[in-house]
Scaffold this active site. Structure first.
Site, PDB file in Angstrom:
ATOM      1  N   LYS A   1      38.559  43.881  61.831  1.00  0.00           N
ATOM      2  CA  LYS A   1      37.372  43.569  61.028  1.00  0.00           C
ATOM      3  C   LYS A   1      36.092  43.554  61.858  1.00  0.00           C
ATOM      4  O   LYS A   1      35.525  44.594  62.129  1.00  0.00           O
ATOM      5  CB  LYS A   1      37.586  42.277  60.247  1.00  0.00           C
ATOM      6  CG  LYS A   1      38.601  42.437  59.107  1.00  0.00           C
ATOM      7  CD  LYS A   1      38.524  41.332  58.113  1.00  0.00           C
ATOM      8  CE  LYS A   1      39.548  41.500  57.004  1.00  0.00           C
ATOM      9  NZ  LYS A   1      39.336  42.673  56.141  1.00  0.00           N
TER      10      LYS A   1
ATOM     11  N   TYR B   1      48.253  35.940  54.301  1.00  0.00           N
ATOM     12  CA  TYR B   1      48.012  37.378  54.111  1.00  0.00           C
ATOM     13  C   TYR B   1      47.744  37.979  55.485  1.00  0.00           C
ATOM     14  O   TYR B   1      46.857  37.527  56.210  1.00  0.00           O
ATOM     15  CB  TYR B   1      46.819  37.645  53.185  1.00  0.00           C
ATOM     16  CG  TYR B   1      46.478  39.122  53.125  1.00  0.00           C
ATOM     17  CD1 TYR B   1      47.202  39.987  52.314  1.00  0.00           C
ATOM     18  CD2 TYR B   1      45.454  39.651  53.902  1.00  0.00           C
ATOM     19  CE1 TYR B   1      46.924  41.342  52.271  1.00  0.00           C
ATOM     20  CE2 TYR B   1      45.163  41.005  53.871  1.00  0.00           C
ATOM     21  CZ  TYR B   1      45.895  41.851  53.056  1.00  0.00           C
ATOM     22  OH  TYR B   1      45.633  43.186  53.029  1.00  0.00           O
TER      23      TYR B   1
ATOM     24  N   TYR C   1      42.751  48.207  45.874  1.00  0.00           N
ATOM     25  CA  TYR C   1      42.786  46.996  45.041  1.00  0.00           C
ATOM     26  C   TYR C   1      42.028  47.186  43.727  1.00  0.00           C
ATOM     27  O   TYR C   1      41.303  46.307  43.277  1.00  0.00           O
ATOM     28  CB  TYR C   1      42.219  45.809  45.828  1.00  0.00           C
ATOM     29  CG  TYR C   1      43.200  45.244  46.811  1.00  0.00           C
ATOM     30  CD1 TYR C   1      44.135  44.295  46.412  1.00  0.00           C
ATOM     31  CD2 TYR C   1      43.224  45.676  48.126  1.00  0.00           C
ATOM     32  CE1 TYR C   1      45.066  43.780  47.302  1.00  0.00           C
ATOM     33  CE2 TYR C   1      44.154  45.183  49.034  1.00  0.00           C
ATOM     34  CZ  TYR C   1      45.068  44.234  48.614  1.00  0.00           C
ATOM     35  OH  TYR C   1      45.999  43.745  49.498  1.00  0.00           O
TER      36      TYR C   1
ATOM     37  N   ASP D   1      46.685  35.302  64.103  1.00  0.00           N
ATOM     38  CA  ASP D   1      46.008  36.405  63.412  1.00  0.00           C
ATOM     39  C   ASP D   1      44.533  36.045  63.232  1.00  0.00           C
ATOM     40  O   ASP D   1      44.162  35.341  62.295  1.00  0.00           O
ATOM     41  CB  ASP D   1      46.692  36.648  62.065  1.00  0.00           C
ATOM     42  CG  ASP D   1      46.063  37.787  61.275  1.00  0.00           C
ATOM     43  OD1 ASP D   1      44.995  38.281  61.683  1.00  0.00           O
ATOM     44  OD2 ASP D   1      46.637  38.164  60.237  1.00  0.00           O
TER      45      ASP D   1
END
Length: 430
Positions: free
Chosen positions: A270, A149, A22, A241
């Site tokens: 994560k 996302y 990114y 999610d």
């Protein structure tokens, strides 16, 4: 080699060989070499320390270089570092699955391991599409929220909201029907849309309560529960999610703990290993699993990764989960949640702030700007650099500023961050 020369050397060497995520490398600011992490702090080559209040992309639950997690990984490293997970198993993977399933909704019965959040989502999507296929049905459309996302691999991109990120690949993404997040006004309209599509939809995938990368957009648990109940009545499979929201981020162990309905499939990554090692997990109900349980080898879920259920990552996750469930950690989560809720009140009345919001340890607000809320808002870069100068790592999503601190942050450290936020707001005031 002195520290200035060393830092310059590391920065130059990095520029010569690395391509960062990114990041527009041509216009990027100088990359900061980090040499050490401890608790909420990261240290660069010059000895400057930075408060990591975004948990290094939302992964570091208990702080950097946690000694207990490190010790457990070290012990495992000297016992078994890796083994193929096709045809073999090991204690850390079995124990992790057992421990995790005990914490999840009771319908979650099986664990499938992968490498990260995107792959956890890919597995979930393949499960749903093949679930229909194995029963002689063809359901290929996916239902997802606008602004969602779910990752950067092709399946995950497909179910993520269309944006500049996905535009080069639009012709290669599969068909997804995007709907608004639910509220009391639009619920009936959403139900009508889903009813018209139910025979074609393989699944409905969603980020519960918080759409993270979209700018920490938050919505109501009761409204989501109502939509989930409707999907359950129609037989539409649901994929929750929890890559971002899992493991305490919302103030409870999982966003699922706020909901009255249960998903069919859940995705995790994560915070799963406390930010120590990469790992993804997809869990599912017996109903999903049984659609693949067959004498017909063609009904196998043909998906795998070289490092599936890596023993070191499983051990890290076990250690992180052990710390997470301790009373001290749970009290810290409650304390951070309370401090955030009090600070949001101060933010809400600041003339430079719009839409101050918070759930659990996640706090966000929009920096008011004439260009509106956007990931590409240039104010984000200026704010990022200003906080860096103050020794605080924030990574604004355009003009959206957010905090997702490790649970070990103290009240005093959090107050210090709040104070600096208010000073920066005043400094950049229009």
């Amino acid at each position: 080699m002195n520290t200035i020369t060393q830092q310059t050397s590391l920065t130059q060497r990095d520029r010569a060989v690395n391509w960062h995520p990114y990041t527009q490398m041509k216009t990027a600011d100088t990359i900061i070499p980090i040499v050490k992490g401890e608790g909420i702090y990261l240290f660069d080559n010059e000895g400057k320390k930075y408060m990591d209040v975004v948990s290094s992309w939302w992964v570091t639950l208990h702080g950097h270089s946690h000694p207990y997690i490190a010790q457990r990984i070290f012990e495992q490293l000297n016992t078994l570092e890796q083994v193929i997970f096709a045809g073999f198993t090991h204690e850390p993977a079995i124990q992790l699955s057992e421990n995790l399933l005990k914490l999840l909704p009771v319908n979650q019965k099986k664990v499938f391991y992968s490498d990260n959040g995107s792959t956890a989502v890919e597995v979930a999507l393949k499960m749903c599409i093949q679930y229909a296929h194995n029963q002689g049905n063809k359901k290929t459309k996916i239902l997802a929220f606008k602004n969602s996302y779910h990752g950067d691999t092709f399946g995950a991109m497909s179910v993520s909201g269309k944006s500049f990120w996905t535009k080069p690949f639009e012709s290669m993404l599969f068909e997804v029907v995007f709907i608004d997040t639910p509220n009391t006004e639009n619920l009936k309209d959403l139900q009508s849309q889903i009813r018209n599509l139910k025979d074609e939809v393989a699944c409905f995938i969603y980020e519960p309560l918080v759409q993270g990368a979209a700018g920490m957009l938050m919505y109501n648990a009761e409204d989501l529960s109502s939509l989930m109940k409707f999907c359950r009545e129609l037989g539409v499979l649901m994929v929750q999610d929890e890559v971002f929201t899992g493991f305490g981020r919302t103030g409870k162990l999982f966003a699922a703990n706020y909901l009255t309905e249960r998903p069919d499939i859940m995705c995790f990554s994560k915070g799963l290993t406390g930010g120590t090692m990469p790992m993804g997990i997809t869990t599912c109900s017996d109903e999903i699993y049984n659609a693949f349980w067959s004498d017909d080898k063609h009904k196998t879920l043909f998906h795998g990764h070289s490092f599936t259920a890596n023993p070191l990552a499983c051990t890290a996750a076990l250690a992180s989960m052990e710390i997470l469930l301790k009373e001290d950690t749970q009290m810290n989560i409650k304390r951070i949640t309370h401090q955030h809720s009090e600070f949001v009140k101060s933010l809400a009345i600041h003339p430079q702030v719009e839409n101050a919001r918070q759930v659990g340890t996640i706090l966000a607000f929009d920096f008011k700007t004439e260009y509106g809320t956007s990931y590409f808002n240039e104010i984000g870069k200026r704010l990022y650099n200003e906080f860096l100068q103050r020794g605080i790592i924030m990574r604004p999503l355009g003009n959206v500023i957010y905090l997702v601190p490790p649970y070990c942050i103290t009240s005093e450290e959090l107050d210090f961050v709040y104070q600096n936020i208010m000073e920066v707001l005043d400094q950049f005031r229009n």
